[in-house]
Motif scaffolding. Sequence first.
Motif, short mmCIF file in Angstrom:
data_model
loop_
_atom_site.label_atom_id
_atom_site.label_comp_id
_atom_site.label_asym_id
_atom_site.label_seq_id
_atom_site.Cartn_x
_atom_site.Cartn_y
_atom_site.Cartn_z
N GLN A 155 58.19 48.45 55.97
CA GLN A 155 57.21 47.79 56.83
C GLN A 155 57.50 46.29 56.90
OE1 GLN A 155 52.96 48.94 56.40
NE2 GLN A 155 52.65 46.80 55.83
N VAL A 156 57.41 45.74 58.10
CA VAL A 156 57.59 44.30 58.28
C VAL A 156 56.49 43.79 59.20
CG1 VAL A 156 59.25 44.70 60.19
CG2 VAL A 156 59.13 42.47 59.07
N ASP A 157 55.89 42.68 58.81
CA ASP A 157 54.82 42.08 59.60
C ASP A 157 55.41 41.07 60.57
OD1 ASP A 157 52.35 41.23 60.54
OD2 ASP A 157 52.16 39.72 58.98
N ILE A 158 55.28 41.34 61.88
CA ILE A 158 55.75 40.42 62.91
C ILE A 158 54.50 39.84 63.57
CG2 ILE A 158 57.22 40.12 64.94
CD1 ILE A 158 58.59 42.74 64.15
N SER A 159 54.15 38.62 63.21
CA SER A 159 52.87 38.08 63.64
C SER A 159 52.85 37.73 65.13
CB SER A 159 52.51 36.85 62.80
OG SER A 159 53.54 35.89 62.87
N VAL A 160 53.99 37.33 65.69
CA VAL A 160 54.05 36.97 67.10
C VAL A 160 55.00 37.91 67.79
CG1 VAL A 160 54.55 35.14 68.76
CG2 VAL A 160 53.60 34.55 66.52
N ILE A 161 54.49 38.82 68.61
CA ILE A 161 55.30 39.87 69.19
C ILE A 161 56.06 39.42 70.44
CG2 ILE A 161 53.67 40.96 70.81
CD1 ILE A 161 56.02 42.69 68.26
N GLU A 162 55.59 38.31 71.07
CA GLU A 162 56.24 37.90 72.32
C GLU A 162 57.74 37.61 72.12
OE1 GLU A 162 51.95 37.31 72.74
OE2 GLU A 162 53.42 36.71 71.21
#
Length: 208
Positions: free
Chosen positions: A201-208
Amino acid sequence: KEVTGVNVLEAVDIENWGRSGLALLSSYYALKDLLEDDLRDFFRKLEEIQISAIIIKVARLVEDVPPLLVELCQSHGIPLIQIGKDVSYQDVMVDVLGSMLATREHQLSLYYRLSNISSQMSLEMLSLREILTRFRDFLGRDLSLFEQTRKQTITTNPNLAHMIIGERLGVERSGYMTFHYERFRCFYSGWDSGRESTVLQVDISVIE
């Protein structure tokens, strides 16, 4: 234990130059004058620093590895390797560093392949689903993107989109990692539910 470097043990001020993953080469010369308490203290430092191994060259200064050294390596979980007098330090260092360079070359190759794929996808203006599919083909693993704000899921395999997360597992770190990754045991609800698997699992805070 992973070896990330190799160094000749010339002095026992290990706290000044030691680092995690280092393998130490020695003929026992730097340790021969240490009292037992000093040697035990030295090994406590080795464990704290996370030294990967000690390589002792015998038949020069000592005929056999001293029993106390064997005991301390065992009690501190440090692998002990014995080499003969005909094995040069240079040969050991070349073997270790050659293996490390080969691993680094492989990582760099993957890094550049990934960069090329990312650049190509940027030019093609792909959708998120198409991006995940392209990465699935590259990695050989299914991917799911959970968008927390809209509670939406985009996935390359709908059967794997809903899971129950279990205990946290370790993740091998690399100098080429940009994001923070976590790995867990998991069970997929509603599909092959009896089989245990793992998820990265990886947290990508800004998907744009």
